[in-house]
Scaffold this active site. Sequence first.
Site, PDB file in Angstrom:
ATOM      1  N   LEU A 185     -34.537  20.599 -22.205  1.00  0.00           N
ATOM      2  CA  LEU A 185     -33.259  20.016 -21.529  1.00  0.00           C
ATOM      3  C   LEU A 185     -32.512  21.249 -21.063  1.00  0.00           C
ATOM      4  CD1 LEU A 185     -31.843  17.516 -24.108  1.00  0.00           C
ATOM      5  CD2 LEU A 185     -32.268  16.988 -21.861  1.00  0.00           C
ATOM      6  N   ASP A 186     -31.686  21.170 -20.042  1.00  0.00           N
ATOM      7  CA  ASP A 186     -30.941  22.271 -19.530  1.00  0.00           C
ATOM      8  C   ASP A 186     -29.883  22.613 -20.584  1.00  0.00           C
ATOM      9  OD1 ASP A 186     -32.239  22.284 -17.022  1.00  0.00           O
ATOM     10  OD2 ASP A 186     -30.693  20.851 -16.046  1.00  0.00           O
ATOM     11  N   PRO A 187     -29.502  23.951 -20.589  1.00  0.00           N
ATOM     12  CA  PRO A 187     -28.635  24.255 -21.652  1.00  0.00           C
ATOM     13  C   PRO A 187     -27.353  23.470 -21.614  1.00  0.00           C
ATOM     14  CG  PRO A 187     -29.635  26.128 -20.480  1.00  0.00           C
ATOM     15  CD  PRO A 187     -29.939  25.134 -19.633  1.00  0.00           C
TER      16      PRO A 187
END
Length: 301
Positions: free
Chosen positions: A46-48
């Site tokens: 997942l993106d930050p």
Amino acid sequence: MGRKRKGRDISGWLVVDKPAGMTSTAVVNKVRWAMDAKKAGHAGTLDPEATGVLAVALGEATKTVPYITDALKAYTFTVRLGQATNTDDAEGEVIAQSDARPSDDDIKQALTRFLGDIMQVPPKFSAVKIDGQRAYKLARDGEEVELSARPLWVEELILVDRPDEDHVVLEMTCGKGGYVRSIARDLGAALGCHGHVKVLRRVWSGPFEVDDGLSIEQIDEMAKTTALDDYLLPLETGLADLPELKCTPEGATRLRNGNPGMVLASDVEYGDEAWASLDGKAVAVGIYKSGELHPSRVFVT
């Protein structure tokens, strides 16, 4: 001689509700530390700034990660209309703007273009490798990044809310390798108004639901205690999309030694991938052929 990794021989899945501002790797490291586990990994980055389901595999469950990575996943996300950014999300710099605002009907019609088998170009700021280097690193260094389109299966993509003229809330169910940021970018282009992701949340991933996820605060509270073990799901959870074949004790012994083992008859066909169990516990994953499972992954329990 390599140093032996310390920690507990613990296997299973822990579902985490990842917070914004934390990388997927940092979440895995937190879980490994909190549970004092020898080995850990995750199924699907997942993106930050994204939140939601991050399934962390521990021990032998890491061998089932590919089956979760390949499974369908669902996202809820907000698209900011009228602006394109260099990262295709709210963290980037605005590179184009438009005063055009499509109607709800226009949006619903445009969404149909992104259903089924589509080709998708990943964001320039992504972990895709180009000549051995991550695209985001090249992009940050100011180099021109050209990424090839990749196939993606989109099961569902619907409009669920329109809070105001500048924002739409969408839900998407898709297969492996989907970039929600690319959907937002390409939808904005299709509507002639630009767009980027403002908020992104993964609500489920294969068999794992966000409602079952622990927060980082909960993990910190229970860290280094056996309380966290109560939330551990069995490694077999990661095999939910594969057919299960029961095997005899003799077959299990052969499978554990890396040899084909006899399994009981079932509905699987010759050449299908399946997993063998003994007393409900996973023994191996492999290919079914003429009454036997030919193992590709063996579980040490």
